[in-house]
Design a protein around this motif. Structure first.
Motif, PDB file in Angstrom:
ATOM      1  N   PRO A  38       0.808  -1.225   0.000  1.00 22.97           N
ATOM      2  CA  PRO A  38       0.000   0.000   0.000  1.00 22.97           C
ATOM      3  C   PRO A  38       0.838   1.269   0.000  1.00 22.97           C
ATOM      4  CG  PRO A  38      -0.176  -1.182   2.103  1.00 22.97           C
ATOM      5  CD  PRO A  38       0.516  -2.094   1.156  1.00 22.97           C
ATOM      6  N   ASP A  39       2.055   1.204   0.540  1.00 27.74           N
ATOM      7  CA  ASP A  39       2.912   2.393   0.539  1.00 27.74           C
ATOM      8  C   ASP A  39       3.417   2.743  -0.862  1.00 27.74           C
ATOM      9  OD1 ASP A  39       2.600   2.584   3.249  1.00 27.74           O
ATOM     10  OD2 ASP A  39       4.529   1.659   3.738  1.00 27.74           O
ATOM     11  N   LEU A  40       3.318   1.808  -1.792  1.00 27.33           N
ATOM     12  CA  LEU A  40       3.785   2.034  -3.165  1.00 27.33           C
ATOM     13  C   LEU A  40       2.625   2.163  -4.152  1.00 27.33           C
ATOM     14  CD1 LEU A  40       6.738  -0.549  -3.279  1.00 27.33           C
ATOM     15  CD2 LEU A  40       6.779   1.839  -2.512  1.00 27.33           C
ATOM     16  N   ASP A  46       4.347  -1.707  -7.742  1.00 24.44           N
ATOM     17  CA  ASP A  46       3.752  -1.457  -6.422  1.00 24.44           C
ATOM     18  C   ASP A  46       3.757  -2.700  -5.533  1.00 24.44           C
ATOM     19  OD1 ASP A  46       1.915  -2.989  -7.737  1.00 24.44           O
ATOM     20  OD2 ASP A  46       0.222  -1.628  -7.471  1.00 24.44           O
ATOM     21  N   ILE A  47       4.754  -3.577  -5.729  1.00 25.39           N
ATOM     22  CA  ILE A  47       4.868  -4.777  -4.897  1.00 25.39           C
ATOM     23  C   ILE A  47       6.178  -4.750  -4.131  1.00 25.39           C
ATOM     24  CG2 ILE A  47       3.418  -6.153  -6.433  1.00 25.39           C
ATOM     25  CD1 ILE A  47       5.998  -7.460  -7.517  1.00 25.39           C
ATOM     26  N   SER A  48       6.213  -5.453  -3.018  1.00 25.43           N
ATOM     27  CA  SER A  48       7.438  -5.581  -2.227  1.00 25.43           C
ATOM     28  C   SER A  48       7.311  -6.781  -1.305  1.00 25.43           C
ATOM     29  CB  SER A  48       7.691  -4.310  -1.402  1.00 25.43           C
ATOM     30  OG  SER A  48       6.807  -4.261  -0.290  1.00 25.43           O
ATOM     31  N   CYS A  49       8.412  -7.094  -0.655  1.00 25.72           N
ATOM     32  CA  CYS A  49       8.405  -8.029   0.476  1.00 25.72           C
ATOM     33  C   CYS A  49       8.617  -7.178   1.723  1.00 25.72           C
ATOM     34  CB  CYS A  49       9.523  -9.065   0.347  1.00 25.72           C
ATOM     35  SG  CYS A  49       9.367 -10.179  -1.052  1.00 25.72           S
ATOM     36  N   ARG A  50       7.659  -7.173   2.630  1.00 29.53           N
ATOM     37  CA  ARG A  50       7.778  -6.272   3.781  1.00 29.53           C
ATOM     38  C   ARG A  50       7.585  -7.028   5.100  1.00 29.53           C
ATOM     39  NH1 ARG A  50       2.607  -5.226   1.637  1.00 29.53           N
ATOM     40  NH2 ARG A  50       0.915  -5.121   3.180  1.00 29.53           N
ATOM     41  N   SER A 190      15.628  -0.520   4.879  1.00 27.99           N
ATOM     42  CA  SER A 190      14.224  -0.552   4.504  1.00 27.99           C
ATOM     43  C   SER A 190      14.121   0.121   3.147  1.00 27.99           C
ATOM     44  CB  SER A 190      13.341   0.166   5.532  1.00 27.99           C
ATOM     45  OG  SER A 190      11.980   0.049   5.161  1.00 27.99           O
ATOM     46  N   ALA A 191      13.994  -0.706   2.110  1.00 27.71           N
ATOM     47  CA  ALA A 191      14.119  -0.215   0.739  1.00 27.71           C
ATOM     48  C   ALA A 191      12.776   0.066   0.097  1.00 27.71           C
ATOM     49  CB  ALA A 191      14.874  -1.250  -0.093  1.00 27.71           C
ATOM     50  N   ARG A 192      11.746   0.276   0.918  1.00 28.28           N
ATOM     51  CA  ARG A 192      10.395   0.380   0.381  1.00 28.28           C
ATOM     52  C   ARG A 192       9.904   1.827   0.253  1.00 28.28           C
ATOM     53  NH1 ARG A 192       7.773  -1.237   4.440  1.00 28.28           N
ATOM     54  NH2 ARG A 192       5.755  -0.994   3.380  1.00 28.28           N
ATOM     55  N   SER A 193      10.785   2.778   0.113  1.00 30.89           N
ATOM     56  CA  SER A 193      10.327   4.151  -0.084  1.00 30.89           C
ATOM     57  C   SER A 193       9.843   4.327  -1.521  1.00 30.89           C
ATOM     58  CB  SER A 193      11.445   5.153   0.209  1.00 30.89           C
ATOM     59  OG  SER A 193      12.296   5.304  -0.904  1.00 30.89           O
ATOM     60  N   ARG A 194       8.947   5.278  -1.725  1.00 30.54           N
ATOM     61  CA  ARG A 194       8.413   5.521  -3.061  1.00 30.54           C
ATOM     62  C   ARG A 194       9.505   6.008  -4.024  1.00 30.54           C
ATOM     63  NH1 ARG A 194       2.917   5.533  -3.467  1.00 30.54           N
ATOM     64  NH2 ARG A 194       2.871   7.047  -5.175  1.00 30.54           N
ATOM     65  N   MET A 195      10.459   6.769  -3.515  1.00 26.46           N
ATOM     66  CA  MET A 195      11.547   7.226  -4.372  1.00 26.46           C
ATOM     67  C   MET A 195      12.431   6.052  -4.796  1.00 26.46           C
ATOM     68  SD  MET A 195      13.061   9.550  -6.058  1.00 26.46           S
ATOM     69  CE  MET A 195      12.556  11.176  -5.489  1.00 26.46           C
ATOM     70  N   THR A 196      12.778   5.178  -3.851  1.00 28.16           N
ATOM     71  CA  THR A 196      13.599   4.013  -4.181  1.00 28.16           C
ATOM     72  C   THR A 196      12.906   3.147  -5.224  1.00 28.16           C
ATOM     73  OG1 THR A 196      14.528   4.007  -1.947  1.00 28.16           O
ATOM     74  CG2 THR A 196      14.772   1.992  -3.235  1.00 28.16           C
ATOM     75  N   ALA A 197      11.617   2.883  -4.993  1.00 26.51           N
ATOM     76  CA  ALA A 197      10.872   2.050  -5.927  1.00 26.51           C
ATOM     77  C   ALA A 197      10.792   2.697  -7.305  1.00 26.51           C
ATOM     78  CB  ALA A 197       9.471   1.790  -5.380  1.00 26.51           C
ATOM     79  N   THR A 198      10.592   3.997  -7.334  1.00 30.45           N
ATOM     80  CA  THR A 198      10.497   4.696  -8.613  1.00 30.45           C
ATOM     81  C   THR A 198      11.822   4.667  -9.362  1.00 30.45           C
ATOM     82  OG1 THR A 198       8.757   6.156  -7.786  1.00 30.45           O
ATOM     83  CG2 THR A 198      10.004   6.917  -9.700  1.00 30.45           C
ATOM     84  N   CYS A 199      12.910   4.912  -8.649  1.00 33.57           N
ATOM     85  CA  CYS A 199      14.229   4.928  -9.297  1.00 33.57           C
ATOM     86  C   CYS A 199      14.572   3.557  -9.886  1.00 33.57           C
ATOM     87  CB  CYS A 199      15.295   5.357  -8.297  1.00 33.57           C
ATOM     88  SG  CYS A 199      15.237   7.095  -7.847  1.00 33.57           S
ATOM     89  N   PHE A 200      14.370   2.509  -9.117  1.00 27.75           N
ATOM     90  CA  PHE A 200      14.684   1.176  -9.632  1.00 27.75           C
ATOM     91  C   PHE A 200      13.746   0.790 -10.778  1.00 27.75           C
ATOM     92  CE2 PHE A 200      16.934   0.262  -5.514  1.00 27.75           C
ATOM     93  CZ  PHE A 200      18.162  -0.018  -6.091  1.00 27.75           C
ATOM     94  N   ALA A 201      12.496   1.205 -10.690  1.00 31.28           N
ATOM     95  CA  ALA A 201      11.558   0.913 -11.778  1.00 31.28           C
ATOM     96  C   ALA A 201      11.983   1.629 -13.057  1.00 31.28           C
ATOM     97  CB  ALA A 201      10.140   1.310 -11.379  1.00 31.28           C
ATOM     98  N   ARG A 224      12.956 -14.644 -15.790  1.00 31.18           N
ATOM     99  CA  ARG A 224      13.179 -13.602 -14.777  1.00 31.18           C
ATOM    100  C   ARG A 224      13.217 -12.236 -15.454  1.00 31.18           C
ATOM    101  NH1 ARG A 224      17.909 -16.059 -16.116  1.00 31.18           N
ATOM    102  NH2 ARG A 224      19.767 -14.762 -16.450  1.00 31.18           N
ATOM    103  N   ASP A 225      12.742 -11.227 -14.732  1.00 31.93           N
ATOM    104  CA  ASP A 225      12.713  -9.885 -15.326  1.00 31.93           C
ATOM    105  C   ASP A 225      13.071  -8.799 -14.324  1.00 31.93           C
ATOM    106  OD1 ASP A 225      10.354 -10.012 -13.809  1.00 31.93           O
ATOM    107  OD2 ASP A 225       9.272  -8.690 -15.187  1.00 31.93           O
ATOM    108  N   GLY A 226      13.639  -9.159 -13.194  1.00 37.73           N
ATOM    109  CA  GLY A 226      14.047  -8.147 -12.225  1.00 37.73           C
ATOM    110  C   GLY A 226      13.740  -8.582 -10.806  1.00 37.73           C
ATOM    111  N   PHE A 227      14.176  -7.767  -9.845  1.00 31.49           N
ATOM    112  CA  PHE A 227      14.033  -8.157  -8.438  1.00 31.49           C
ATOM    113  C   PHE A 227      12.823  -7.492  -7.797  1.00 31.49           C
ATOM    114  CE2 PHE A 227      17.206  -4.638  -8.300  1.00 31.49           C
ATOM    115  CZ  PHE A 227      16.629  -3.792  -7.371  1.00 31.49           C
ATOM    116  N   VAL A 228      12.554  -7.884  -6.557  1.00 32.76           N
ATOM    117  CA  VAL A 228      11.472  -7.331  -5.750  1.00 32.76           C
ATOM    118  C   VAL A 228      12.089  -6.642  -4.535  1.00 32.76           C
ATOM    119  CG1 VAL A 228       9.445  -7.862  -4.341  1.00 32.76           C
ATOM    120  CG2 VAL A 228       9.818  -9.077  -6.504  1.00 32.76           C
ATOM    121  N   LEU A 229      11.711  -5.399  -4.288  1.00 32.14           N
ATOM    122  CA  LEU A 229      12.249  -4.668  -3.139  1.00 32.14           C
ATOM    123  C   LEU A 229      11.823  -5.318  -1.825  1.00 32.14           C
ATOM    124  CD1 LEU A 229      11.671  -0.989  -4.275  1.00 32.14           C
ATOM    125  CD2 LEU A 229      13.886  -2.080  -3.884  1.00 32.14           C
ATOM    126  N   SER A 230      12.692  -5.194  -0.826  1.00 29.63           N
ATOM    127  CA  SER A 230      12.424  -5.811   0.471  1.00 29.63           C
ATOM    128  C   SER A 230      13.002  -4.937   1.573  1.00 29.63           C
ATOM    129  CB  SER A 230      13.031  -7.222   0.503  1.00 29.63           C
ATOM    130  OG  SER A 230      12.748  -7.875   1.716  1.00 29.63           O
TER     131      SER A 230
END
Length: 407
Positions: A38-40, A46-50, A190-201, A224-230
């Motif tokens: 939900p934070d993303l 907009d997915i992660s492991c949290r 904690s790599a689940r910030s919106r900026m981190t997710a946006t940059c990696f995306a 495979r097509d990339g990693f999932v933030l955690s």
């Protein structure tokens, strides 16, 4: 003789659980923990492991919880677990000879976004005076040192996704050099910030399987097509073997070898042949005074990126003349915790040796035909394990390899 140090305690918080044992159990189930975040919400990915069930207020009380960011809370919780697991009495140890070395890949971008918004809207006087001290990377190590009253070396290591592993190697070297008797070493992120997710995306580094999150992280799989933030943290108590013997400590494993190299190739892409990753593995083995044939298991960096997994596989195949020992890739289950990943996976390598069992890799539905590795998948694999490699590689070409062995 190898410059080995004893691992006498573990503390770990991951999406699989808030303790080392809970994380091990989750790893052995072999199922990805990715889910919509939900934070993303609203972002391209907009997915992660949290972590679930973690409360900073419970770690440090509401007042202090507001003074530091999430990666610091995670580091504090993991360090306290590790010290308890090692049965150390912080009131009795020689604090001058206890160090704290933690890896952090970044600082808390979420806090800076809030403060930069205020600054950009001409509200400089509303910028929090806590913005810097709550967020700068060194605060993970500083907070642990203050919390546990250690007076030895205390600093944060930043080598991107190899940070946690590099911290462990430096911790081992501080003990081998006679500077410390004990080092609390590991990583937190904690790599689940919106900026981190946006940059990696934007870099196309993240998996786009947002409609099927549990299928997104798939190291070494053909699709495979990339990693999932955690997010998460792990801290290991490293101890001089003589010091551990004098206090009759339980030695969980030995950290026997460590090496780091640099690709010097590209800001974000690994060298396609993994030449310096291979060099780091060879150097770590030499540092541990052992041969490749002495290694019974490889904990792979295995991020689930097309280029990264291929480069690591090529390095392993050359090192082992085409026949590496069994390989596992924990990011398939836990996602990628960036600066904490190397420490989390080092802790999992310790548990793998203790349990004499290799946890499975999730989502290996069709192995990449160019990746001719024996990848453990489907279910845990019991095995006779005396020593293992743990690989960690990061943006900027940082390569760190650790060698763990049974006592």
């Amino acid at each position: 003789m190898p410059h080995e140090v004893a691992v006498t305690g573990l503390g770990m918080l991951t999406p699989a659980g808030l303790t080392a044992q809970a994380t091990w159990s989750g790893m052995c189930h072999g199922r990805s923990l990715a889910q919509p975040d939900p934070d993303l919400a609203g972002l391209p990915v907009d997915i992660s492991c949290r972590l679930t069930g973690f409360s900073p207020d419970a770690v440090d009380g509401p007042a202090h919880a507001r003074r530091v960011d999430r990666f610091v809370h995670l580091a504090l919780a993991a360090a306290r677990q590790a010290v308890t697991d090692a049965q150390l009495d912080t009131a009795a140890w020689n604090a001058d000879r206890v160090g704290v070395i933690l890896g952090v890949g970044s600082n808390s971008l979420e806090t800076y976004i809030k403060e930069f918004t205020l600054l950009g809207s001409e509200q400089a006087t509303r910028v929090s005076p806590r913005a810097l001290p709550r967020s700068v990377p060194n605060m993970a190590a500083a907070a642990v040192a203050m919390d546990l009253h250690t007076h030895g070396p205390s600093f944060t290591v930043a080598s991107a996704c190899a940070s946690g592993a590099t911290a462990l190697g430096i911790g081992r070297d501080l003990i081998s050099a006679g500077t410390c008797d004990i080092v609390l070493a590991g990583g937190s992120e904690s790599a689940r910030s919106r900026m981190t997710a946006t940059c990696f995306a934007q870099m196309r580094a993240l998996s786009r399987r947002t409609s099927t999150p549990t299928a997104a992280s798939r190291p070494f799989d053909a699709e495979r097509d990339g990693f999932v933030l955690s997010e998460g943290a792990a801290v290991l108590v490293l101890e001089d073997p003589d010091h551990a013997r004098r206090r009759s400590a339980r030695v969980r494993t030995l950290l026997r070898g460590y090496a780091s190299t640099s690709d010097a190739h590209h800001p974000v892409a690994p060298h396609p042949e993994g030449t310096q990753a291979e060099a780091a593995m060879r150097a770590a083995l030499a540092n541990a005074r052992c041969e490749a044939r002495d290694i019974d298991h490889v904990n792979a960096h295995g991020t689930s990126t097309p280029a990264g997994d291929t480069a690591e596989a090529r390095a392993l195949l050359r090192l082992y003349n085409g026949c590496p020992p069994p390989v596992s890739a924990p990011k398939s289950v836990l996602g990628h915790a960036l600066g904490a990943a190397g420490a989390i996976e080092a802790a999992l390598t310790v548990l793998t040796l203790e349990h004499q069992t290799i946890p499975p890799t999730a989502n290996l539905n069709r192995q990449d035909p160019d990746v001719q590795l024996d990848i453990v998948a489907g279910r845990p694999r019991p095995a006779r394990l005396n020593a293992a490699l743990s690989n960690s590689f990061g943006f900027g070409g940082h390569n760190t390899v650790l060698v763990f062995a049974t006592p």
